[in-house]
Design a protein around this motif. Structure first.
Motif, mmCIF file in Angstrom:
data_model
loop_
_atom_site.group_PDB
_atom_site.id
_atom_site.type_symbol
_atom_site.label_atom_id
_atom_site.label_comp_id
_atom_site.label_asym_id
_atom_site.label_seq_id
_atom_site.Cartn_x
_atom_site.Cartn_y
_atom_site.Cartn_z
ATOM 1 N N UNK A 1 0.816 -1.215 0.000
ATOM 2 C CA UNK A 1 0.000 0.000 0.000
ATOM 3 C C UNK A 1 0.850 1.266 0.000
ATOM 4 N N UNK A 2 2.169 1.108 0.073
ATOM 5 C CA UNK A 2 3.059 2.258 0.078
ATOM 6 C C UNK A 2 3.213 2.902 1.437
ATOM 7 N N UNK A 3 2.925 2.163 2.497
ATOM 8 C CA UNK A 3 2.979 2.694 3.856
ATOM 9 C C UNK A 3 4.253 2.260 4.573
ATOM 10 N N UNK A 4 4.585 2.959 5.641
ATOM 11 C CA UNK A 4 5.676 2.562 6.523
ATOM 12 C C UNK A 4 5.133 1.567 7.536
ATOM 13 N N UNK A 5 5.788 0.441 7.696
ATOM 14 C CA UNK A 5 5.285 -0.620 8.578
ATOM 15 C C UNK A 5 6.294 -0.902 9.688
ATOM 16 N N UNK A 6 5.789 -0.930 10.902
ATOM 17 C CA UNK A 6 6.565 -1.395 12.049
ATOM 18 C C UNK A 6 6.039 -2.765 12.453
ATOM 19 N N UNK A 7 6.936 -3.710 12.649
ATOM 20 C CA UNK A 7 6.550 -5.040 13.091
ATOM 21 C C UNK A 7 6.331 -5.052 14.592
ATOM 22 N N UNK A 8 5.230 -5.665 15.024
ATOM 23 C CA UNK A 8 4.867 -5.696 16.445
ATOM 24 C C UNK A 8 5.006 -7.117 16.979
ATOM 25 N N UNK B 1 10.484 -17.197 18.492
ATOM 26 C CA UNK B 1 11.852 -16.780 18.201
ATOM 27 C C UNK B 1 12.047 -16.674 16.683
ATOM 28 N N UNK B 2 12.641 -15.582 16.254
ATOM 29 C CA UNK B 2 12.879 -15.365 14.839
ATOM 30 C C UNK B 2 11.754 -14.647 14.130
ATOM 31 N N UNK B 3 10.643 -14.392 14.836
ATOM 32 C CA UNK B 3 9.501 -13.749 14.183
ATOM 33 C C UNK B 3 9.850 -12.330 13.743
ATOM 34 N N UNK B 4 10.589 -11.622 14.571
ATOM 35 C CA UNK B 4 10.980 -10.262 14.221
ATOM 36 C C UNK B 4 11.792 -10.201 12.945
ATOM 37 N N UNK B 5 12.698 -11.145 12.784
ATOM 38 C CA UNK B 5 13.517 -11.187 11.572
ATOM 39 C C UNK B 5 12.655 -11.436 10.337
ATOM 40 N N UNK B 6 11.618 -12.258 10.479
ATOM 41 C CA UNK B 6 10.738 -12.515 9.340
ATOM 42 C C UNK B 6 9.918 -11.275 8.986
ATOM 43 N N UNK B 7 9.518 -10.507 9.992
ATOM 44 C CA UNK B 7 8.778 -9.278 9.713
ATOM 45 C C UNK B 7 9.676 -8.260 9.013
ATOM 46 N N UNK B 8 10.919 -8.188 9.437
ATOM 47 C CA UNK B 8 11.857 -7.283 8.772
ATOM 48 C C UNK B 8 12.098 -7.720 7.326
ATOM 49 N N UNK B 9 12.214 -9.018 7.114
ATOM 50 C CA UNK B 9 12.416 -9.528 5.755
ATOM 51 C C UNK B 9 11.211 -9.251 4.867
ATOM 52 N N UNK B 10 10.025 -9.209 5.490
ATOM 53 C CA UNK B 10 8.805 -8.939 4.720
ATOM 54 C C UNK B 10 8.662 -7.465 4.370
#
Length: 226
Positions: free
Chosen positions: A185-192, A200-209
């Protein structure tokens, strides 16, 4: 953080405002195991969290077909949804979500909720946890758009209702599908990462996405707003 970079904040609901994902995963996996479909919690999160029910059941039926070389039974969806409902009594607010909603409204005046939940479930969860009035009136379900996450439709719909430029919207998302939708959508996304389903590792997957940063909880979110 430069608050002037954003005009609006859009929250996902499940796993961000209410800790419902971990409950749904528990109930759905138990129901699916009765059909012979087995997923680890981590695999389940990666594959299904953030999907609208229509896409969720399409993938599940494909998995059933591949596993057993036949179609899932007619009562398949009903029994999976019944498994989900068995855990609904334990629903809780994500800690400090109420404070975060209030603070976001103070900073930007425009806040919204863009969720993959069906509309009646979405409103019920927010009302039961006392969050609906804090988030209303801009609370929107992917029932309202043609394509659920990871397509951008629900975020673009919410931005339109907020009369906000998508490029100036900040999104809080807990799933890879949600992050991809916000970015599309062209938005800035922060992973929560404050939900009980974030392994464990969920944050890294959100960053990769496509998330530009991750937040462990709403204390970190509030700190970002000073």
């Amino acid at each position: 953080m430069n608050l002037n970079a954003f005009d609006a904040v859009i929250f996902d609901c499940d796993g961000v405002l209410v800790d419902s994902e971990v409950l749904a995963i528990k109930g759905e996996r138990a129901a699916l195991e009765e059909f012979g479909l087995h997923y680890s919690p981590q695999e389940y999160v990666r594959k299904f969290v953030g999907l609208h029910d229509s896409a969720f059941f399409t993938v599940l039926r494909d998995d059933f077909r591949q596993a057993f070389e036949k179609e899932a039974p007619d009562n398949f969806e009903d029994l999976v949804l019944a498994g989900r409902r068995r855990e609904r009594h334990a629903l809780q607010i994500i800690r400090n979500a109420d404070t975060a909603l209030k603070r976001a409204r103070e900073c930007f005046s425009r806040i919204g909720v863009a969720s993959s939940s069906r509309a009646h479930f979405l409103k019920s969860k927010l009302e039961r946890t006392g969050l609906y009035e804090l988030a209303a009136p801009h609370v929107y379900s992917a029932d309202l758009v043609a394509h659920g996450k990871p397509a951008p439709d629900i975020f673009l719909y919410t931005a339109e209702k907020l009369t906000a430029d998508p490029a100036r919207c900040l999104v809080l998302e807990d799933s890879e599908n949600g992050v991809k939708a916000g970015r599309a959508a062209g938005m800035t996304v922060w992973g929560f990462l404050g939900g009980g389903h974030c392994f464990e590792g969920h944050g890294e997957r959100l960053l990769s996405a496509g998330a530009v940063r991750t937040l462990d909880d709403f204390i970190a979110f509030l700190a970002a707003f000073g």
